[in-house]
Scaffold this motif. Structure first.
Motif, PDB file in Angstrom:
ATOM      1  N   LEU A  44      19.460  -9.689  -7.808  1.00  0.00           N
ATOM      2  CA  LEU A  44      19.841 -10.804  -8.671  1.00  0.00           C
ATOM      3  C   LEU A  44      18.918 -10.837  -9.870  1.00  0.00           C
ATOM      4  O   LEU A  44      17.696 -10.849  -9.722  1.00  0.00           O
ATOM      5  CB  LEU A  44      19.763 -12.136  -7.919  1.00  0.00           C
ATOM      6  CG  LEU A  44      20.780 -12.344  -6.801  1.00  0.00           C
ATOM      7  CD1 LEU A  44      20.551 -13.693  -6.126  1.00  0.00           C
ATOM      8  CD2 LEU A  44      22.202 -12.261  -7.328  1.00  0.00           C
ATOM      9  N   HIS A  76       7.363 -20.922  -7.684  1.00  0.00           N
ATOM     10  CA  HIS A  76       7.756 -21.969  -6.735  1.00  0.00           C
ATOM     11  C   HIS A  76       6.545 -22.507  -5.972  1.00  0.00           C
ATOM     12  O   HIS A  76       6.352 -23.712  -5.854  1.00  0.00           O
ATOM     13  CB  HIS A  76       8.790 -21.419  -5.745  1.00  0.00           C
ATOM     14  CG  HIS A  76       9.121 -22.374  -4.645  1.00  0.00           C
ATOM     15  ND1 HIS A  76       8.329 -22.520  -3.522  1.00  0.00           N
ATOM     16  CD2 HIS A  76      10.144 -23.258  -4.498  1.00  0.00           C
ATOM     17  CE1 HIS A  76       8.844 -23.438  -2.736  1.00  0.00           C
ATOM     18  NE2 HIS A  76       9.948 -23.902  -3.308  1.00  0.00           N
ATOM     19  N   TYR A 108      12.826 -20.427  -1.264  1.00  0.00           N
ATOM     20  CA  TYR A 108      13.135 -19.530  -2.383  1.00  0.00           C
ATOM     21  C   TYR A 108      14.644 -19.398  -2.564  1.00  0.00           C
ATOM     22  O   TYR A 108      15.153 -19.356  -3.690  1.00  0.00           O
ATOM     23  CB  TYR A 108      12.508 -18.158  -2.160  1.00  0.00           C
ATOM     24  CG  TYR A 108      11.031 -18.193  -1.854  1.00  0.00           C
ATOM     25  CD1 TYR A 108      10.180 -19.095  -2.492  1.00  0.00           C
ATOM     26  CD2 TYR A 108      10.468 -17.339  -0.908  1.00  0.00           C
ATOM     27  CE1 TYR A 108       8.824 -19.140  -2.203  1.00  0.00           C
ATOM     28  CE2 TYR A 108       9.119 -17.375  -0.610  1.00  0.00           C
ATOM     29  CZ  TYR A 108       8.301 -18.283  -1.257  1.00  0.00           C
ATOM     30  OH  TYR A 108       6.964 -18.325  -0.959  1.00  0.00           O
ATOM     31  N   HIS A 109      15.355 -19.333  -1.432  1.00  0.00           N
ATOM     32  CA  HIS A 109      16.817 -19.226  -1.498  1.00  0.00           C
ATOM     33  C   HIS A 109      17.410 -20.467  -2.164  1.00  0.00           C
ATOM     34  O   HIS A 109      18.338 -20.361  -2.990  1.00  0.00           O
ATOM     35  CB  HIS A 109      17.395 -19.059  -0.091  1.00  0.00           C
ATOM     36  CG  HIS A 109      18.887 -18.961  -0.058  1.00  0.00           C
ATOM     37  ND1 HIS A 109      19.576 -17.861  -0.545  1.00  0.00           N
ATOM     38  CD2 HIS A 109      19.830 -19.838   0.383  1.00  0.00           C
ATOM     39  CE1 HIS A 109      20.871 -18.059  -0.394  1.00  0.00           C
ATOM     40  NE2 HIS A 109      21.056 -19.242   0.163  1.00  0.00           N
ATOM     41  N   ALA A 110      16.878 -21.644  -1.841  1.00  0.00           N
ATOM     42  CA  ALA A 110      17.371 -22.874  -2.456  1.00  0.00           C
ATOM     43  C   ALA A 110      17.140 -22.866  -3.965  1.00  0.00           C
ATOM     44  O   ALA A 110      17.989 -23.324  -4.741  1.00  0.00           O
ATOM     45  CB  ALA A 110      16.682 -24.078  -1.814  1.00  0.00           C
ATOM     46  N   THR A 111      15.995 -22.336  -4.390  1.00  0.00           N
ATOM     47  CA  THR A 111      15.713 -22.237  -5.831  1.00  0.00           C
ATOM     48  C   THR A 111      16.687 -21.289  -6.507  1.00  0.00           C
ATOM     49  O   THR A 111      17.208 -21.577  -7.598  1.00  0.00           O
ATOM     50  CB  THR A 111      14.268 -21.760  -6.056  1.00  0.00           C
ATOM     51  OG1 THR A 111      13.361 -22.674  -5.441  1.00  0.00           O
ATOM     52  CG2 THR A 111      13.952 -21.667  -7.545  1.00  0.00           C
ATOM     53  N   LEU A 112      16.956 -20.160  -5.870  1.00  0.00           N
ATOM     54  CA  LEU A 112      17.928 -19.209  -6.422  1.00  0.00           C
ATOM     55  C   LEU A 112      19.313 -19.848  -6.534  1.00  0.00           C
ATOM     56  O   LEU A 112      20.032 -19.614  -7.519  1.00  0.00           O
ATOM     57  CB  LEU A 112      17.991 -17.959  -5.551  1.00  0.00           C
ATOM     58  CG  LEU A 112      16.799 -17.004  -5.669  1.00  0.00           C
ATOM     59  CD1 LEU A 112      16.817 -15.982  -4.539  1.00  0.00           C
ATOM     60  CD2 LEU A 112      16.797 -16.298  -7.025  1.00  0.00           C
ATOM     61  N   GLU A 113      19.687 -20.645  -5.555  1.00  0.00           N
ATOM     62  CA  GLU A 113      20.991 -21.311  -5.606  1.00  0.00           C
ATOM     63  C   GLU A 113      21.062 -22.268  -6.792  1.00  0.00           C
ATOM     64  O   GLU A 113      22.093 -22.353  -7.474  1.00  0.00           O
ATOM     65  CB  GLU A 113      21.248 -22.065  -4.303  1.00  0.00           C
ATOM     66  CG  GLU A 113      21.632 -21.161  -3.129  1.00  0.00           C
ATOM     67  CD  GLU A 113      22.106 -21.959  -1.932  1.00  0.00           C
ATOM     68  OE1 GLU A 113      21.630 -23.109  -1.756  1.00  0.00           O
ATOM     69  OE2 GLU A 113      22.957 -21.442  -1.184  1.00  0.00           O
ATOM     70  N   GLN A 114      19.978 -22.981  -7.051  1.00  0.00           N
ATOM     71  CA  GLN A 114      19.948 -23.889  -8.194  1.00  0.00           C
ATOM     72  C   GLN A 114      20.073 -23.126  -9.505  1.00  0.00           C
ATOM     73  O   GLN A 114      20.821 -23.533 -10.407  1.00  0.00           O
ATOM     74  CB  GLN A 114      18.656 -24.708  -8.189  1.00  0.00           C
ATOM     75  CG  GLN A 114      18.596 -25.773  -7.112  1.00  0.00           C
ATOM     76  CD  GLN A 114      17.308 -26.563  -7.178  1.00  0.00           C
ATOM     77  OE1 GLN A 114      16.347 -26.284  -6.464  1.00  0.00           O
ATOM     78  NE2 GLN A 114      17.270 -27.553  -8.038  1.00  0.00           N
ATOM     79  N   ASP A 171      21.470 -20.242  -9.872  1.00  0.00           N
ATOM     80  CA  ASP A 171      22.829 -19.708  -9.921  1.00  0.00           C
ATOM     81  C   ASP A 171      23.807 -20.772 -10.402  1.00  0.00           C
ATOM     82  O   ASP A 171      24.710 -20.497 -11.204  1.00  0.00           O
ATOM     83  CB  ASP A 171      23.224 -19.199  -8.531  1.00  0.00           C
ATOM     84  CG  ASP A 171      24.525 -18.431  -8.558  1.00  0.00           C
ATOM     85  OD1 ASP A 171      24.764 -17.682  -9.532  1.00  0.00           O
ATOM     86  OD2 ASP A 171      25.321 -18.572  -7.616  1.00  0.00           O
ATOM     87  N   GLN A 172      23.627 -22.001  -9.938  1.00  0.00           N
ATOM     88  CA  GLN A 172      24.491 -23.095 -10.380  1.00  0.00           C
ATOM     89  C   GLN A 172      24.333 -23.386 -11.868  1.00  0.00           C
ATOM     90  O   GLN A 172      25.245 -23.893 -12.517  1.00  0.00           O
ATOM     91  CB  GLN A 172      24.197 -24.350  -9.557  1.00  0.00           C
ATOM     92  CG  GLN A 172      24.638 -24.248  -8.098  1.00  0.00           C
ATOM     93  CD  GLN A 172      24.122 -25.385  -7.234  1.00  0.00           C
ATOM     94  OE1 GLN A 172      23.502 -26.323  -7.734  1.00  0.00           O
ATOM     95  NE2 GLN A 172      24.370 -25.299  -5.934  1.00  0.00           N
TER      96      GLN A 172
END
Length: 296
Positions: free
Chosen positions: A152, A212, A84-90, A92-93
């Protein structure tokens, strides 16, 4: 994917024992997976304050007593936070997330002072007025440096603009989903406003996790209650932003009590294990949930 081989799922939160409303939801997915399909149980246990391992164990026991055995392994969202954190980072980018430092009382006060914009989202929740969306980069950085609690949020306007550009480039505009009973449904996720995708106490929200996990587990048909129909628009937006395939959807009616209230743990819906203790058979419980004769 033919109707005889859907991948469906049942995703309870282990915050109490299985009740008839759960059984109806589980059986909706089971009966629609088809003879060659797969039915998955997923534990939506991201809330550490309310979820219990004892309830998760009891849910699986009661489902198997009813004749409903999930494909293995059982995904537990609490063990999937890195994904989930990786999805949020994407996201955010992509520039579609921002930190929000407002408390619930701040939001209620701001919303009360707004005269024109709708205060409620389609699911009945309070629609965020967008206060922190307008903070300068310096103000955001200062608040984050202070360690100020925040969530977020999805910047809906930016997300819709980005989704539209991508969709038009691939001739996939407007945003829709397929309802097996109604056909093509047009989405309006903007009616939700800037929804929370990561909370203060849990680093991911229901909307992010469920979207996800459906793609990660290869779910091709999402069966869900009518109460979650509005949220499907929002989930389709997240799928489109991430470039994930869209499942088909089927919505089932909610079981209600004698007063017309939806069956829920909060309102003391009778647990399946209490029915078992009272001598009811699995078929009698399935019949009470509205699905008689599932196993012939």
């Amino acid at each position: 994917m033919t109707e005889s081989s859907w991948v469906t799922r049942f995703a309870p939160s282990p915050t109490g024992f299985l009740h008839l409303g759960h059984v109806a939801s589980a059986l909706a997915g089971w009966t629609h997976k088809g003879p060659n399909g797969i039915w998955i149980v997923r534990m939506e246990d991201i809330d550490p304050q309310r979820c219990r391992e004892s309830y998760a164990t009891a849910l699986l026991e009661d489902l198997e007593w009813l004749g409903l055995r999930s494909a293995r392994p059982i995904l537990r969202q609490s063990a999937n936070m890195a994904a989930y954190h990786a999805t949020l980072e994407q996201l955010d980018q992509m520039g579609v997330l921002y930190p929000c430092f407002c408390t619930r009382s701040d939001i209620a006060r701001e919303s009360a002072g707004m005269m024109s914009a709708p205060h409620a989202a389609p699911d009945g929740s309070l629609r965020y007025p967008g206060t922190c969306r307008h903070l300068s980069l310096d103000a955001r950085a200062a608040a984050l440096a202070e360690g100020k609690p925040h969530v977020l949020r999805l910047d809906m306007a930016r997300a819709r603009a980005l989704e539209r550009v991508r969709a038009q480039a691939s001739s996939n505009w407007p945003l829709t989903y397929t309802d097996l009973e109604r056909g093509t449904v047009y989405c309006q996720p903007e009616l939700f406003g800037d929804v929370v995708l990561a909370r203060r106490d849990v680093p991911a929200s229901y909307h992010l996790c469920v979207t996800h996990d459906d793609v990660a587990q290869g779910v091709t048909l999402v069966t869900r209650g009518e109460d979650l129909r509005p949220a499907t628009d929002l989930h389709r937006l997240i799928q489109a932003l991430m470039g994930w395939p869209a499942p088909a959807y089927l919505f089932h009616p909610l079981l209600c009590d004698a007063e017309g209230r939806r069956l829920s743990k909060r309102d003391g819906a009778k647990a399946v294990r209490a029915m078992r203790d009272a001598g009811m058979t699995p078929e009698e419980v399935r019949q009470a949930a509205g699905y008689p004769g599932v196993f012939g």
